[in-house]
Design an enzyme around this catalytic site. Structure first.
Site, PDB file in Angstrom:
ATOM      1  N   GLN A 220      -8.236   6.780   5.343  1.00 43.72           N
ATOM      2  CA  GLN A 220      -9.001   6.414   6.536  1.00 43.72           C
ATOM      3  C   GLN A 220     -10.484   6.310   6.188  1.00 43.72           C
ATOM      4  OE1 GLN A 220      -7.651   5.656   9.403  1.00 43.72           O
ATOM      5  NE2 GLN A 220      -5.620   6.610   9.392  1.00 43.72           N
ATOM      6  N   GLU A 267       6.753   6.084   3.087  1.00 44.27           N
ATOM      7  CA  GLU A 267       5.586   5.289   2.662  1.00 44.27           C
ATOM      8  C   GLU A 267       6.036   4.272   1.622  1.00 44.27           C
ATOM      9  OE1 GLU A 267       2.235   4.862   3.295  1.00 44.27           O
ATOM     10  OE2 GLU A 267       2.270   3.502   1.581  1.00 44.27           O
ATOM     11  N   ASP A 311       2.106   5.553  12.099  1.00 41.35           N
ATOM     12  CA  ASP A 311       0.734   5.056  11.924  1.00 41.35           C
ATOM     13  C   ASP A 311       0.798   3.786  11.082  1.00 41.35           C
ATOM     14  OD1 ASP A 311      -1.974   4.718  11.601  1.00 41.35           O
ATOM     15  OD2 ASP A 311      -2.272   6.456  10.310  1.00 41.35           O
ATOM     16  N   CYS A 338      -4.361   1.144  14.638  1.00 41.29           N
ATOM     17  CA  CYS A 338      -5.711   0.573  14.498  1.00 41.29           C
ATOM     18  C   CYS A 338      -5.790  -0.800  15.164  1.00 41.29           C
ATOM     19  CB  CYS A 338      -6.118   0.493  13.028  1.00 41.29           C
ATOM     20  SG  CYS A 338      -4.967  -0.466  12.036  1.00 41.29           S
TER      21      CYS A 338
END
Ligand SMILES: C[S@@+](CC[C@H](N)C(=O)[O-])C[C@H]1O[C@@H](n2cnc3c(N)ncnc32)[C@H](O)[C@@H]1O
Length: 382
Positions: A220, A267, A311, A338
């Site tokens: 981030q 991931e 996320d 985001c």
């Protein structure tokens, strides 16, 4: 033509209505009275840019950066910081009403960034070896805007920018078109490595956890606001099993592993997944494992879970991921995003699948730009 800006829309453009037409104006402030030039038309929608500010909005300020308007990076420097936060709350609300089709949107607070300038620990610098320019893409184009000084970069990264810019052109790999760069507690990592610049492994403390990462993995860009973001995204969640989808280097995986008996992170980037495993190990957390896989595939092999945190990148979650989440029927979901537009698209499906909103938080990870991080906490109601 002369117009008045009503408000700021998703994407950061100002909205004006005139002669039965909708006009989108970039780099505007709500309440501005402007003379604009129409750059292009699509049906009844005109895309325009400011020629002259006839009467400035009370929230308009002089953008301090000399590259403002040309550089594609910051498009909110013309707004006071309070107006930036208000516009971001409007952007989230607009997406939830128009795309998620919520009848009632709860009050949205956008948590301010502790730093409004010099906050970025991560950047991508574009390189044009033909014109010998290094910086960011120009607004609405793929031309490189040559940037000597960037006002939102951490001072240590500004130094790195200057070092890269003063490197002999002969040292640049001939096919190098962009550089990813990220800062840790006391070093910088660049990818790809070249000349004197290495893809160093870095570490940074966020709240009570320490994370290692490098320029080949996501991290981030505004660490100062992360403790608040993590606390909000986890809420009072605790229990048997949690899933952390799109987990990166484990920003949420570590705190989740302190509250759940078992945690599974998923991931796709093997470099990030490797750091996530190492970060868990160094924290002494043996109750979490990280799978290197696309979430679409990884979610199929999962048994029952109580809590899912996701996320995803700007594109949001794939349809098959939302379906997989609904099949798992977790009691609670925490969606960190985001991009409010793709968040709202996915939220609509989750609500149709039996979830209701507990709370919404905005986090200003990206001051001086229209971007905003949003967290929505959901609870199963059916
Ligand atoms: C917005 S980042 C969030 C990472 C982490 N949660 C954090 O806050 O640091 C999204 C992450 O998803 C990963 N990713 C992108 N597409 C993916 C996919 N289809 N499946 C799994 N991971 C993916 C990226 O490599 C990146 O690490």
């Amino acid at each position: 033509m002369e117009i008045r800006i009503e408000r700021i829309l998703p994407g950061g453009v100002g909205l004006a209505l005139a002669d039965g037409k909708t006009i989108f104006v970039s780099l505007a402030a709500p309440g501005d009275h402007l003379s604009v030039r129409v750059d292009r038309q699509q049906g009844d929608v005109l895309f325009a840019s400011v020629v002259e500010v006839l009467t400035p909005s009370p929230v308009r300020i002089e953008p301090p950066c000399p590259y403002f308007g040309r550089c594609g990076g910051c498009d909110f420097q013309q707004l006071t910081y309070e107006a930036q936060l208000a516009a971001k709350a409007d952007i989230i609300r607009d997406c939830l009403q128009r795309i998620a089709r919520l009848d009632h949107v709860p009050e949205i607070t956008v948590h301010p960034s502790p730093k409004q300038w010099r906050y970025r620990v991560r950047a991508t610098w574009q390189i044009d070896q033909g014109t010998r320019e290094i910086g960011y893409y120009e607004r609405g184009s793929r031309r490189v805007c040559d940037v000597e000084y960037c006002a939102v970069l951490l001072p240590e990264l500004q130094e790195t920018l200057e070092q890269v810019r003063s490197t002999e052109w002969a040292e640049f790999p001939p096919d190098l078109k962009h550089l990813d760069v990220v800062r840790g507690e006391d070093d910088v990592s660049l990818a790809p490595a070249f000349g004197e610049f290495d893809t160093n492994e870095l570490s940074l403390r966020v709240g009570n956890e320490v994370y290692e990462y490098n320029a080949e993995s996501f991290f981030q860009i505004n660490p100062a606001l992360l403790p608040e973001l993590i606390e909000f995204a986890l809420g009072d969640a605790a229990g048997a099993t949690a899933l952390d989808l799109y987990c990166g280097v484990g920003l949420f995986t570590l705190p989740l592993a302190r509250r759940f008996v078992k945690v599974i992170g998923v991931e796709a980037n093997p470099v990030a997944a490797r750091f996530a495993r190492r970060n868990l190990e160094q924290a002494g957390l043996t109750n979490a494992r990280v799978t290197t896989a696309s979430v679409a595939g990884g979610i199929r092999n999962t048994d029952s879970v109580e809590f899912i945190l996701l996320d995803p990148p700007r594109a949001g979650a794939e349809s098959v991921v939302i379906k997989g989440m609904l099949d798992l029927q977790p009691t609670r979901i925490s969606y960190v995003s985001c991009d409010p537009a793709t968040l709202a698209r996915d939220l609509r499906k989750l609500i149709a699948g039996g979830y209701t909103i507990d709370s919404i938080g905005g986090f200003d990870l990206f001051p001086q730009t229209h971007h905003v991080e949003t967290v929505i906490l959901l609870r199963r109601s059916l």
